[in-house]
Design a protein around this motif. Sequence first.
Motif, PDB file in Angstrom:
ATOM      1  N   ASP A  12       0.859  -0.906   0.092  1.00  0.00           N
ATOM      2  CA  ASP A  12       0.021  -0.145   0.167  1.00  0.00           C
ATOM      3  C   ASP A  12       0.902   1.265  -0.094  1.00  0.00           C
ATOM      4  O   ASP A  12       2.211   1.321   0.443  1.00  0.00           O
ATOM      5  CB  ASP A  12      -0.882   0.142   1.322  1.00  0.00           C
ATOM      6  CG  ASP A  12      -2.231   0.174   0.872  1.00  0.00           C
ATOM      7  OD1 ASP A  12      -2.404   1.284  -0.025  1.00  0.00           O
ATOM      8  OD2 ASP A  12      -3.157  -0.218   1.488  1.00  0.00           O
ATOM      9  N   VAL A  13       0.428   2.490  -0.433  1.00  0.00           N
ATOM     10  CA  VAL A  13       1.092   3.602  -0.473  1.00  0.00           C
ATOM     11  C   VAL A  13       0.604   4.618   0.384  1.00  0.00           C
ATOM     12  O   VAL A  13      -0.783   4.948   0.445  1.00  0.00           O
ATOM     13  CB  VAL A  13       1.261   4.205  -1.855  1.00  0.00           C
ATOM     14  CG1 VAL A  13       2.230   5.307  -2.142  1.00  0.00           C
ATOM     15  CG2 VAL A  13       1.779   3.169  -2.947  1.00  0.00           C
ATOM     16  N   LEU A  14       1.512   5.257   1.055  1.00  0.00           N
ATOM     17  CA  LEU A  14       0.980   6.412   2.155  1.00  0.00           C
ATOM     18  C   LEU A  14       1.622   7.784   1.670  1.00  0.00           C
ATOM     19  O   LEU A  14       2.819   7.641   1.479  1.00  0.00           O
ATOM     20  CB  LEU A  14       1.132   6.183   3.477  1.00  0.00           C
ATOM     21  CG  LEU A  14       0.429   4.716   4.129  1.00  0.00           C
ATOM     22  CD1 LEU A  14       0.830   4.549   5.462  1.00  0.00           C
ATOM     23  CD2 LEU A  14      -1.163   5.128   3.968  1.00  0.00           C
ATOM     24  N   ARG A  15       1.067   8.799   1.928  1.00  0.00           N
ATOM     25  CA  ARG A  15       1.603   9.949   1.709  1.00  0.00           C
ATOM     26  C   ARG A  15       2.269  10.443   3.003  1.00  0.00           C
ATOM     27  O   ARG A  15       1.581  10.258   4.023  1.00  0.00           O
ATOM     28  CB  ARG A  15       0.401  11.260   1.222  1.00  0.00           C
ATOM     29  CG  ARG A  15      -0.155  10.875   0.033  1.00  0.00           C
ATOM     30  CD  ARG A  15      -1.238  12.070  -0.477  1.00  0.00           C
ATOM     31  NE  ARG A  15      -2.257  11.921   0.522  1.00  0.00           N
ATOM     32  CZ  ARG A  15      -3.102  12.910   0.745  1.00  0.00           C
ATOM     33  NH1 ARG A  15      -3.150  13.759  -0.146  1.00  0.00           N
ATOM     34  NH2 ARG A  15      -3.787  12.948   1.508  1.00  0.00           N
ATOM     35  N   ASP A  63      -1.495  18.437   4.214  1.00  0.00           N
ATOM     36  CA  ASP A  63      -2.156  18.828   5.524  1.00  0.00           C
ATOM     37  C   ASP A  63      -2.199  18.128   6.707  1.00  0.00           C
ATOM     38  O   ASP A  63      -3.096  17.331   6.516  1.00  0.00           O
ATOM     39  CB  ASP A  63      -3.089  19.976   5.674  1.00  0.00           C
ATOM     40  CG  ASP A  63      -3.522  20.610   6.780  1.00  0.00           C
ATOM     41  OD1 ASP A  63      -2.852  20.103   7.959  1.00  0.00           O
ATOM     42  OD2 ASP A  63      -4.498  21.375   6.794  1.00  0.00           O
ATOM     43  N   ILE A  64      -1.220  17.680   7.388  1.00  0.00           N
ATOM     44  CA  ILE A  64      -1.261  16.527   8.154  1.00  0.00           C
ATOM     45  C   ILE A  64      -2.515  16.424   8.914  1.00  0.00           C
ATOM     46  O   ILE A  64      -3.074  15.441   9.378  1.00  0.00           O
ATOM     47  CB  ILE A  64      -0.022  16.584   9.328  1.00  0.00           C
ATOM     48  CG1 ILE A  64       1.236  16.198   8.492  1.00  0.00           C
ATOM     49  CG2 ILE A  64      -0.091  15.287  10.380  1.00  0.00           C
ATOM     50  CD1 ILE A  64       2.556  16.595   9.403  1.00  0.00           C
ATOM     51  N   GLY A  69      -5.117   9.371   5.141  1.00  0.00           N
ATOM     52  CA  GLY A  69      -4.480   8.096   4.720  1.00  0.00           C
ATOM     53  C   GLY A  69      -4.726   6.750   5.633  1.00  0.00           C
ATOM     54  O   GLY A  69      -4.687   6.929   6.994  1.00  0.00           O
ATOM     55  N   GLN A  70      -4.814   5.490   5.177  1.00  0.00           N
ATOM     56  CA  GLN A  70      -4.951   4.494   6.253  1.00  0.00           C
ATOM     57  C   GLN A  70      -4.832   3.265   5.455  1.00  0.00           C
ATOM     58  O   GLN A  70      -4.868   3.028   4.086  1.00  0.00           O
ATOM     59  CB  GLN A  70      -6.399   4.643   6.688  1.00  0.00           C
ATOM     60  CG  GLN A  70      -7.666   4.616   5.545  1.00  0.00           C
ATOM     61  CD  GLN A  70      -8.907   4.508   6.078  1.00  0.00           C
ATOM     62  OE1 GLN A  70      -9.247   4.225   7.337  1.00  0.00           O
ATOM     63  NE2 GLN A  70      -9.966   5.270   5.627  1.00  0.00           N
ATOM     64  N   ILE A  71      -4.371   2.336   6.188  1.00  0.00           N
ATOM     65  CA  ILE A  71      -4.242   0.809   5.923  1.00  0.00           C
ATOM     66  C   ILE A  71      -4.867  -0.107   6.801  1.00  0.00           C
ATOM     67  O   ILE A  71      -4.837   0.050   7.871  1.00  0.00           O
ATOM     68  CB  ILE A  71      -2.827   0.668   5.659  1.00  0.00           C
ATOM     69  CG1 ILE A  71      -1.997   1.429   4.665  1.00  0.00           C
ATOM     70  CG2 ILE A  71      -2.503  -0.811   5.392  1.00  0.00           C
ATOM     71  CD1 ILE A  71      -0.524   1.455   4.639  1.00  0.00           C
ATOM     72  N   TYR A  72      -5.458  -1.245   6.234  1.00  0.00           N
ATOM     73  CA  TYR A  72      -5.931  -2.328   6.937  1.00  0.00           C
ATOM     74  C   TYR A  72      -5.082  -3.425   7.109  1.00  0.00           C
ATOM     75  O   TYR A  72      -4.790  -3.867   5.789  1.00  0.00           O
ATOM     76  CB  TYR A  72      -7.397  -2.828   6.801  1.00  0.00           C
ATOM     77  CG  TYR A  72      -8.067  -3.633   7.917  1.00  0.00           C
ATOM     78  CD1 TYR A  72      -8.727  -3.091   8.779  1.00  0.00           C
ATOM     79  CD2 TYR A  72      -7.685  -4.973   7.860  1.00  0.00           C
ATOM     80  CE1 TYR A  72      -9.240  -3.662   9.877  1.00  0.00           C
ATOM     81  CE2 TYR A  72      -8.315  -5.913   8.834  1.00  0.00           C
ATOM     82  CZ  TYR A  72      -9.006  -5.216   9.927  1.00  0.00           C
ATOM     83  OH  TYR A  72      -9.828  -6.060  10.556  1.00  0.00           O
ATOM     84  N   ILE A  73      -4.283  -3.983   8.035  1.00  0.00           N
ATOM     85  CA  ILE A  73      -3.322  -4.935   7.846  1.00  0.00           C
ATOM     86  C   ILE A  73      -3.892  -6.197   8.790  1.00  0.00           C
ATOM     87  O   ILE A  73      -4.173  -6.183   9.844  1.00  0.00           O
ATOM     88  CB  ILE A  73      -2.175  -4.355   8.670  1.00  0.00           C
ATOM     89  CG1 ILE A  73      -1.395  -3.431   7.671  1.00  0.00           C
ATOM     90  CG2 ILE A  73      -0.936  -5.598   8.630  1.00  0.00           C
ATOM     91  CD1 ILE A  73      -0.394  -2.585   8.390  1.00  0.00           C
ATOM     92  N   ASN A 115      -0.234  11.138  10.506  1.00  0.00           N
ATOM     93  CA  ASN A 115      -1.626  11.128  10.930  1.00  0.00           C
ATOM     94  C   ASN A 115      -2.226   9.975   9.822  1.00  0.00           C
ATOM     95  O   ASN A 115      -3.342  10.009   9.559  1.00  0.00           O
ATOM     96  CB  ASN A 115      -2.148  12.251  10.458  1.00  0.00           C
ATOM     97  CG  ASN A 115      -3.487  12.375  11.670  1.00  0.00           C
ATOM     98  OD1 ASN A 115      -3.346  11.837  12.726  1.00  0.00           O
ATOM     99  ND2 ASN A 115      -4.465  13.145  11.047  1.00  0.00           N
ATOM    100  N   ASN A 116      -1.376   9.086   9.064  1.00  0.00           N
ATOM    101  CA  ASN A 116      -1.977   8.030   8.775  1.00  0.00           C
ATOM    102  C   ASN A 116      -2.459   6.728   9.606  1.00  0.00           C
ATOM    103  O   ASN A 116      -1.789   6.591  10.465  1.00  0.00           O
ATOM    104  CB  ASN A 116      -0.890   7.381   7.728  1.00  0.00           C
ATOM    105  CG  ASN A 116      -0.398   8.168   6.597  1.00  0.00           C
ATOM    106  OD1 ASN A 116      -1.404   8.430   5.610  1.00  0.00           O
ATOM    107  ND2 ASN A 116       0.810   8.418   6.291  1.00  0.00           N
ATOM    108  N   LEU A 117      -3.404   6.342   9.343  1.00  0.00           N
ATOM    109  CA  LEU A 117      -4.029   5.261  10.313  1.00  0.00           C
ATOM    110  C   LEU A 117      -3.818   4.099   9.962  1.00  0.00           C
ATOM    111  O   LEU A 117      -4.126   3.634   8.760  1.00  0.00           O
ATOM    112  CB  LEU A 117      -5.648   5.473  10.366  1.00  0.00           C
ATOM    113  CG  LEU A 117      -6.427   4.599  11.385  1.00  0.00           C
ATOM    114  CD1 LEU A 117      -6.019   4.967  12.914  1.00  0.00           C
ATOM    115  CD2 LEU A 117      -8.028   4.728  11.087  1.00  0.00           C
ATOM    116  N   LEU A 118      -3.212   3.195  10.850  1.00  0.00           N
ATOM    117  CA  LEU A 118      -2.990   1.802  10.553  1.00  0.00           C
ATOM    118  C   LEU A 118      -3.973   1.053  11.600  1.00  0.00           C
ATOM    119  O   LEU A 118      -3.636   1.069  12.655  1.00  0.00           O
ATOM    120  CB  LEU A 118      -1.576   1.440  10.931  1.00  0.00           C
ATOM    121  CG  LEU A 118      -0.481   1.712   9.896  1.00  0.00           C
ATOM    122  CD1 LEU A 118      -0.169   3.277   9.965  1.00  0.00           C
ATOM    123  CD2 LEU A 118       0.615   0.992   9.886  1.00  0.00           C
ATOM    124  N   THR A 119      -4.905   0.206  11.021  1.00  0.00           N
ATOM    125  CA  THR A 119      -5.672  -0.755  11.769  1.00  0.00           C
ATOM    126  C   THR A 119      -5.133  -2.007  11.408  1.00  0.00           C
ATOM    127  O   THR A 119      -4.770  -2.430  10.169  1.00  0.00           O
ATOM    128  CB  THR A 119      -7.201  -0.460  11.400  1.00  0.00           C
ATOM    129  OG1 THR A 119      -7.453   0.912  11.464  1.00  0.00           O
ATOM    130  CG2 THR A 119      -8.007  -1.248  12.097  1.00  0.00           C
TER     131      THR A 119
END
Length: 125
Positions: A12-15, A63-64, A69-73, A115-119
């Motif tokens: 996955d790609v995050l900013r 703008d943080i 952004g989010q990823i589900y792992i 501020n990318n959310l990792l769940t």
Amino acid sequence: GTLMLPNGGNYDVLRVKSTIDGNDTIYIDQLGFEPFGNHYSEDYLMVQKDQVQIHFFIHNSLDIKENYGQIYIRTDNIEEYYNWLINNGVKIHPNGHLEKKPWGQIEFSILDPDNNLLTFGELYL
């Protein structure tokens, strides 16, 4: 436990705002990921753990406070990984502590420096 992305995905790609240094620290030093590929690029970072790869690219105007952004792992031993993170000083999202959800998952969440959310989730029956 093994980490994996849902539906057989492998990355996955995050900013990120303007530097990868903060993400380098949390993903490698705290979450147990390892760098791969061109780790020394100033505007792109790739990390991996088990079956998960995460790529980061510089987005200078991000703008943080408005980054969603989010990823589900997925994992096969969520309690072990959760406890390992807690023991390594990782801050769990205030609304994301380990919990059984009504949709059949045990989940927890963290935020990275941008501020990318990792769940993280594991199926329970």
